[in-house]
Design a protein around this motif. Structure first.
Motif, PDB file in Angstrom:
ATOM      1  N   GLU A   1      -3.178  -5.599  -1.703  1.00 39.97           N
ATOM      2  CA  GLU A   1      -2.352  -5.466  -2.912  1.00 39.97           C
ATOM      3  C   GLU A   1      -2.716  -6.499  -3.970  1.00 39.97           C
ATOM      4  O   GLU A   1      -2.492  -6.270  -5.165  1.00 39.97           O
ATOM      5  CB  GLU A   1      -0.880  -5.600  -2.546  1.00 39.97           C
ATOM      6  N   ALA A   2      -3.283  -7.624  -3.554  1.00 37.99           N
ATOM      7  CA  ALA A   2      -3.664  -8.663  -4.508  1.00 37.99           C
ATOM      8  C   ALA A   2      -4.913  -8.300  -5.298  1.00 37.99           C
ATOM      9  O   ALA A   2      -5.220  -8.941  -6.307  1.00 37.99           O
ATOM     10  CB  ALA A   2      -3.881  -9.987  -3.785  1.00 37.99           C
ATOM     11  N   CYS A   3      -5.634  -7.279  -4.845  1.00 38.75           N
ATOM     12  CA  CYS A   3      -6.836  -6.852  -5.563  1.00 38.75           C
ATOM     13  C   CYS A   3      -6.415  -6.071  -6.799  1.00 38.75           C
ATOM     14  O   CYS A   3      -5.705  -5.070  -6.704  1.00 38.75           O
ATOM     15  CB  CYS A   3      -7.715  -5.983  -4.661  1.00 38.75           C
ATOM     16  N   GLY A   4      -6.866  -6.515  -7.957  1.00 32.12           N
ATOM     17  CA  GLY A   4      -6.491  -5.851  -9.199  1.00 32.12           C
ATOM     18  C   GLY A   4      -7.243  -4.560  -9.463  1.00 32.12           C
ATOM     19  O   GLY A   4      -6.899  -3.809 -10.370  1.00 32.12           O
TER      20      GLY A   4
ATOM     21  N   ASP B   1      -4.428   2.393  -3.068  1.00 30.50           N
ATOM     22  CA  ASP B   1      -3.965   3.105  -4.260  1.00 30.50           C
ATOM     23  C   ASP B   1      -4.099   4.615  -4.139  1.00 30.50           C
ATOM     24  O   ASP B   1      -3.345   5.366  -4.759  1.00 30.50           O
ATOM     25  CB  ASP B   1      -4.756   2.620  -5.482  1.00 30.50           C
ATOM     26  N   VAL B   2      -5.078   5.067  -3.374  1.00 30.26           N
ATOM     27  CA  VAL B   2      -5.340   6.483  -3.146  1.00 30.26           C
ATOM     28  C   VAL B   2      -5.741   6.629  -1.682  1.00 30.26           C
ATOM     29  O   VAL B   2      -6.445   5.764  -1.154  1.00 30.26           O
ATOM     30  CB  VAL B   2      -6.484   6.999  -4.048  1.00 30.26           C
ATOM     31  N   LEU B   3      -5.289   7.701  -1.027  1.00 25.79           N
ATOM     32  CA  LEU B   3      -5.644   7.922   0.371  1.00 25.79           C
ATOM     33  C   LEU B   3      -6.363   9.253   0.543  1.00 25.79           C
ATOM     34  O   LEU B   3      -5.826  10.307   0.182  1.00 25.79           O
ATOM     35  CB  LEU B   3      -4.394   7.919   1.260  1.00 25.79           C
ATOM     36  N   ILE B   4      -7.571   9.179   1.095  1.00 30.07           N
ATOM     37  CA  ILE B   4      -8.325  10.351   1.506  1.00 30.07           C
ATOM     38  C   ILE B   4      -8.366  10.331   3.024  1.00 30.07           C
ATOM     39  O   ILE B   4      -8.757   9.318   3.616  1.00 30.07           O
ATOM     40  CB  ILE B   4      -9.761  10.347   0.944  1.00 30.07           C
TER      41      ILE B   4
ATOM     42  N   TYR C   1      -4.373  -0.452 -16.073  1.00 34.90           N
ATOM     43  CA  TYR C   1      -3.569   0.746 -15.824  1.00 34.90           C
ATOM     44  C   TYR C   1      -2.958   0.712 -14.422  1.00 34.90           C
ATOM     45  O   TYR C   1      -1.799   1.078 -14.215  1.00 34.90           O
ATOM     46  CB  TYR C   1      -4.416   2.008 -16.014  1.00 34.90           C
ATOM     47  N   LYS C   2      -3.740   0.261 -13.447  1.00 30.12           N
ATOM     48  CA  LYS C   2      -3.215   0.132 -12.092  1.00 30.12           C
ATOM     49  C   LYS C   2      -2.005  -0.800 -12.068  1.00 30.12           C
ATOM     50  O   LYS C   2      -0.972  -0.477 -11.460  1.00 30.12           O
ATOM     51  CB  LYS C   2      -4.302  -0.388 -11.143  1.00 30.12           C
ATOM     52  N   SER C   3      -2.110  -1.942 -12.717  1.00 30.42           N
ATOM     53  CA  SER C   3      -1.004  -2.903 -12.725  1.00 30.42           C
ATOM     54  C   SER C   3       0.211  -2.339 -13.448  1.00 30.42           C
ATOM     55  O   SER C   3       1.352  -2.599 -13.054  1.00 30.42           O
ATOM     56  CB  SER C   3      -1.441  -4.222 -13.371  1.00 30.42           C
ATOM     57  N   LEU C   4      -0.025  -1.544 -14.485  1.00 26.89           N
ATOM     58  CA  LEU C   4       1.077  -0.934 -15.231  1.00 26.89           C
ATOM     59  C   LEU C   4       1.847   0.042 -14.342  1.00 26.89           C
ATOM     60  O   LEU C   4       3.090   0.056 -14.325  1.00 26.89           O
ATOM     61  CB  LEU C   4       0.524  -0.214 -16.458  1.00 26.89           C
TER      62      LEU C   4
END
Length: 254
Positions: free
Chosen positions: A89-92, A115-118, A205-208
């Motif tokens: 989670e700390a990875c931006g 962030d996304v799961l395949i 955008y991810k952080s938003l």
């Protein structure tokens, strides 16, 4: 124990303890933290893929043999050097979870940090905290209900039953399910699509999204307005036009 492979702007991080179902030993958790910190700081990396070695396990969670000797402190540790969820989670930058096999208990929590799961057709998910007699400390009791609904979350957590990949997709827990041979190529294609966007935009955008997701809808809208106003003020009409042409060209090729 942990492999990091670079393919252009995409980094593939592999939990590599297949003989132990890729269990999250203390050393592996530290190695994952070190890798995520380094990749987050690397300007040449835009997207990270996290997966497990082999086809049996993404990760079976904390190394229970190690816990038997060291105690259960790691199950509640919030330090990113020993809590792999915090490390991811700390990875931006976007982290795509390529779930190649079982994701059990702490492994389930680690999957949900992405962030996304395949998911491979071999993937299965299980929350066995209650069956082991401990409570989750890395976020599973709160995240799962928000992702699949409270009734389904209770079904999974209060039985410890496995959830197969297809049902996980039907429940909205994973983005899609692919044959095992297609898992990494699918994740790489998605990562390359993301990497075609400037990394600073991806991170912003991810952080938003993440910040707003932890708030009420109304507060999330206020957060979006505050952050986007400052960001968009710096965007020139020339930049918008250049990006518009790129978007149109990409659309014609899709």
């Amino acid at each position: 124990m942990l492999d990091v492979e670079r393919r252009g702007p995409v980094a593939i991080v592999t939990l590599n303890r297949p003989e132990a179902m890729n269990a999250l030993s203390k050393a592996l958790r530290q190695a994952l933290y070190d890798a995520m910190v380094a990749l987050d700081a690397d300007p040449e990396v835009s997207v990270v893929i996290l997966t497990g070695a082999g086809e049996k396990a993404f990760t079976a969670g904390l190394d229970l043999k190690e816990l038997g000797a060291d105690g259960l402190g790691a199950a509640n540790d919030q330090d990113a050097r020993s809590n792999p969820v915090r490390a991811v989670e700390a990875c931006g930058k976007p982290v795509i979870g390529a779930i190649n096999g079982v994701a059990i208990t702490g492994g389930f929590e680690l999957a949900l940090a992405c962030d996304v799961l395949i998911a491979s057709e071999n993937a299965r998910f299980a929350d066995t905290h209650a069956r082991v007699g401990i409570m989750p400390g890395w976020g599973l009791s709160q995240k799962l209900s928000r992702l699949v609904g409270i009734y389904r979350a209770k079904e999974l957590s209060l039985t410890g039953n496995f959830l197969d990949a297809r049902t996980a997709a039907d429940w909205g827990l994973v983005n899609r399910v692919v044959p095992a041979a297609d898992l990494l190529p699918t994740a790489l294609k998605l990562a390359q699509d993301m990497a075609s966007i400037p990394v600073e935009t991806l991170s912003f955008y991810k952080s938003l999204i993440d910040e707003g997701y932890g708030q009420t809808f109304g507060d999330g809208l206020k957060t979006e307005h505050a952050h986007s106003t400052g960001h968009n003020r710096e965007v020139t009409p020339e930049k918008v036009e250049e990006r518009r042409r790129q978007v149109m060209a990409r659309g014609r090729s899709q």
